[in-house]
Design a protein around this motif. Structure first.
Motif, PDB file in Angstrom:
ATOM      1  N   SER A 268      -4.593   6.071   6.888  1.00 26.95           N
ATOM      2  CA  SER A 268      -5.840   6.322   7.608  1.00 26.95           C
ATOM      3  C   SER A 268      -6.616   5.020   7.735  1.00 26.95           C
ATOM      4  O   SER A 268      -6.448   4.105   6.926  1.00 26.95           O
ATOM      5  N   PHE A 269      -7.460   4.932   8.767  1.00 25.13           N
ATOM      6  CA  PHE A 269      -8.215   3.704   9.023  1.00 25.13           C
ATOM      7  C   PHE A 269      -9.682   4.030   9.260  1.00 25.13           C
ATOM      8  O   PHE A 269     -10.007   4.967   9.997  1.00 25.13           O
TER       9      PHE A 269
ATOM     10  N   LEU B 118       0.834  -1.196   0.000  1.00 28.38           N
ATOM     11  CA  LEU B 118       0.000   0.000   0.000  1.00 28.38           C
ATOM     12  C   LEU B 118       0.872   1.251   0.000  1.00 28.38           C
ATOM     13  O   LEU B 118       0.630   2.194  -0.763  1.00 28.38           O
ATOM     14  N   ARG B 119       1.902   1.260   0.829  1.00 22.25           N
ATOM     15  CA  ARG B 119       2.804   2.421   0.897  1.00 22.25           C
ATOM     16  C   ARG B 119       3.536   2.639  -0.422  1.00 22.25           C
ATOM     17  O   ARG B 119       3.815   3.779  -0.803  1.00 22.25           O
ATOM     18  N   GLN B 120       3.834   1.553  -1.125  1.00 16.96           N
ATOM     19  CA  GLN B 120       4.553   1.652  -2.396  1.00 16.96           C
ATOM     20  C   GLN B 120       3.607   1.909  -3.570  1.00 16.96           C
ATOM     21  O   GLN B 120       4.039   1.884  -4.725  1.00 16.96           O
ATOM     22  N   SER B 121       2.338   2.149  -3.278  1.00 15.10           N
ATOM     23  CA  SER B 121       1.317   2.436  -4.303  1.00 15.10           C
ATOM     24  C   SER B 121       1.024   1.238  -5.200  1.00 15.10           C
ATOM     25  O   SER B 121       0.486   1.396  -6.299  1.00 15.10           O
ATOM     26  N   ASP B 122       1.366   0.031  -4.736  1.00 16.34           N
ATOM     27  CA  ASP B 122       1.006  -1.169  -5.485  1.00 16.34           C
ATOM     28  C   ASP B 122      -0.429  -1.592  -5.173  1.00 16.34           C
ATOM     29  O   ASP B 122      -1.014  -2.392  -5.898  1.00 16.34           O
ATOM     30  N   LEU B 123      -0.963  -1.082  -4.063  1.00 14.47           N
ATOM     31  CA  LEU B 123      -2.356  -1.319  -3.690  1.00 14.47           C
ATOM     32  C   LEU B 123      -3.016   0.020  -3.407  1.00 14.47           C
ATOM     33  O   LEU B 123      -2.359   0.981  -3.008  1.00 14.47           O
ATOM     34  N   ASP B 124      -4.333   0.075  -3.611  1.00 16.27           N
ATOM     35  CA  ASP B 124      -5.095   1.298  -3.336  1.00 16.27           C
ATOM     36  C   ASP B 124      -5.743   1.253  -1.960  1.00 16.27           C
ATOM     37  O   ASP B 124      -6.050   2.296  -1.372  1.00 16.27           O
TER      38      ASP B 124
ATOM     39  N   VAL C 210     -11.644  -4.336  12.519  1.00 15.32           N
ATOM     40  CA  VAL C 210     -11.363  -4.643  11.121  1.00 15.32           C
ATOM     41  C   VAL C 210     -11.916  -3.489  10.290  1.00 15.32           C
ATOM     42  O   VAL C 210     -13.020  -3.000  10.547  1.00 15.32           O
ATOM     43  N   GLY C 211     -11.154  -3.036   9.295  1.00 13.30           N
ATOM     44  CA  GLY C 211     -11.644  -1.905   8.508  1.00 13.30           C
ATOM     45  C   GLY C 211     -10.808  -1.632   7.283  1.00 13.30           C
ATOM     46  O   GLY C 211     -10.054  -2.487   6.806  1.00 13.30           O
ATOM     47  N   LEU C 212     -10.932  -0.418   6.775  1.00 18.91           N
ATOM     48  CA  LEU C 212     -10.286   0.003   5.540  1.00 18.91           C
ATOM     49  C   LEU C 212      -9.057   0.859   5.872  1.00 18.91           C
ATOM     50  O   LEU C 212      -9.170   1.854   6.586  1.00 18.91           O
ATOM     51  N   THR C 213      -7.907   0.485   5.331  1.00 23.41           N
ATOM     52  CA  THR C 213      -6.678   1.264   5.500  1.00 23.41           C
ATOM     53  C   THR C 213      -6.256   1.811   4.141  1.00 23.41           C
ATOM     54  O   THR C 213      -6.184   1.061   3.165  1.00 23.41           O
ATOM     55  N   MET C 214      -6.001   3.128   4.083  1.00 23.84           N
ATOM     56  CA  MET C 214      -5.600   3.778   2.839  1.00 23.84           C
ATOM     57  C   MET C 214      -4.469   4.759   3.117  1.00 23.84           C
ATOM     58  O   MET C 214      -4.262   5.171   4.263  1.00 23.84           O
ATOM     59  N   ARG C 215      -3.746   5.131   2.080  1.00 21.22           N
ATOM     60  CA  ARG C 215      -2.787   6.226   2.215  1.00 21.22           C
ATOM     61  C   ARG C 215      -3.567   7.530   2.358  1.00 21.22           C
ATOM     62  O   ARG C 215      -4.598   7.722   1.703  1.00 21.22           O
ATOM     63  N   THR C 216      -3.073   8.410   3.169  1.00 22.09           N
ATOM     64  CA  THR C 216      -3.775   9.673   3.383  1.00 22.09           C
ATOM     65  C   THR C 216      -3.784  10.551   2.145  1.00 22.09           C
ATOM     66  O   THR C 216      -4.623  11.439   2.012  1.00 22.09           O
ATOM     67  N   ASP C 217      -2.839  10.303   1.209  1.00 17.31           N
ATOM     68  CA  ASP C 217      -2.762  11.122   0.004  1.00 17.31           C
ATOM     69  C   ASP C 217      -3.412  10.461  -1.211  1.00 17.31           C
ATOM     70  O   ASP C 217      -3.247  10.924  -2.341  1.00 17.31           O
ATOM     71  N   THR C 218      -4.164   9.371  -0.994  1.00 17.43           N
ATOM     72  CA  THR C 218      -4.785   8.660  -2.113  1.00 17.43           C
ATOM     73  C   THR C 218      -5.876   9.498  -2.768  1.00 17.43           C
ATOM     74  O   THR C 218      -6.764  10.026  -2.087  1.00 17.43           O
ATOM     75  N   ALA C 219      -5.804   9.596  -4.091  1.00 16.52           N
ATOM     76  CA  ALA C 219      -6.872  10.230  -4.854  1.00 16.52           C
ATOM     77  C   ALA C 219      -7.897   9.150  -5.186  1.00 16.52           C
ATOM     78  O   ALA C 219      -7.587   8.194  -5.899  1.00 16.52           O
TER      79      ALA C 219
END
Length: 310
Positions: free
Chosen positions: A166-167, A144-150, A279-288
């Motif tokens: 973010s979670f 996720l951090r390497q932008s291989d996952l959204d 259990v939930g959704l984890t994303m990068r804070t800068d994800t468009a």
């Protein structure tokens, strides 16, 4: 003076190096890349010969990047991400399609939530391609951090692992101890806490989110650590091995929900509510967030709601 990249460095060198660094194992990297272990080893050695430095060193039973390997990894990962984004951008422009939705899911989510989520997602006639990857939480978060996952769907990671992420909480889930039907520990005269450690036990791996939770629970209940431990994140192996043996499988409830409901596995009858975690959704804070990704998030939320009711 113009500095050129050594023409001996190929894309396959970077792919093999990055995957070995992520997995900390040549064997696991070979599985992910779908090539043989000797081929991965040969490719990494070719890269080391070109660079003139050692990129990996031993760490216990595994390997890790050397100091110079860490430096090369940062730049190599950035290069691969930029190249992947460039290819995706051209492909989307040519096909006039939505960007792919790339989801990382822990085994518990893959078994119980994602099938229902995909049903909702496809019902909305969303044209974007979908990629779902299952693995350990630490590996998925790195991707996720390497932008291989959204997006990663799974347990909340430790606070120090959440920098830049973010979670969103969806539901809570406990850990259960499951065995085959007819197991000795299911009998009325069995002393579960005393006898438990005498059986082979399938444990979460040390990199998994639930491992420290499981260890704390065993200590709190006065349960001795098992004499035989098998660390695994493979639900297919766990399911098959427990059905054919007297092993005890410690696993998130969602992974075996259908098996328990069908009667092919049974939960040991003691309270494990103390192991419950978010259990939930984890994303990068800068994800468009694209339209397709937004639709997938909506579908996962709906599936999680149904899962809670079930």
């Amino acid at each position: 003076m113009v500095s050129l990249i050594d023409p001996r460095i190929k894309l396959r060198h970077l792919q093999a190096f990055i995957e070995v660094a992520r997995q900390k194992s040549v064997v696991r990297a070979a599985d992910v890349l779908h090539i043989s272990q000797p081929a991965v080893t040969k490719t990494v050695r070719e890269l080391e010969d070109v660079l003139g430095v050692a990129l990996f060193e031993r760490e216990g039973r595994g390997i890790r990047p050397t100091r110079l390997g860490e430096i090369f990894l940062r730049h190599a990962a950035t290069t691969m991400t930029a190249l992947r984004q460039a290819v995706d951008a051209v492909s989307r422009e040519a096909a006039q399609a939505d960007p792919p939705v790339r989801i990382g899911a822990l085994p518990t989510v893959s078994a119980r939530i994602m099938p229902e989520a995909m049903t909702h997602f496809l019902a909305d006639a969303t044209p974007a391609p979908v990629k779902i990857v299952t693995g350990e939480n630490a590996i998925l978060l790195e991707q996720l951090r390497q932008s291989d996952l959204d997006l990663v769907v799974g347990r909340l990671a430790a606070p120090e692992k959440m920098t830049g992420l973010s979670f969103e909480h969806l539901y809570s889930e406990r850990v259960v101890f499951v065995v085959r039907p007819g197991h000795r520990l299911l009998s009325r005269n069995a002393n579960i806490f005393t006898e438990l450690s005498t059986y082979p036990m399938l444990m979460p791996t040390r990199n998994s989110v639930i491992r420290p939770i499981v260890e704390q629970f065993l200590i709190a209940q006065g349960i001795a650590m098992p004499q035989t431990q098998i660390e695994t994140v493979s639900d297919s192996f766990g399911r098959a091995y427990v059905r054919m043996s007297d092993a005890v499988w410690i696993i998130s409830e969602g992974v075996v929900f259908s098996d328990v409901a069908a009667g092919t596995l049974a939960v040991l009858p003691f309270d494990t509510s103390d192991t419950s975690g978010p259990v939930g959704l984890t994303m990068r804070t800068d994800t468009a967030i694209s339209t397709s990704l937004a639709m997938m998030i909506k579908a996962i939320r709906e599936a999680a709601t149904i899962g809670r009711v079930a």
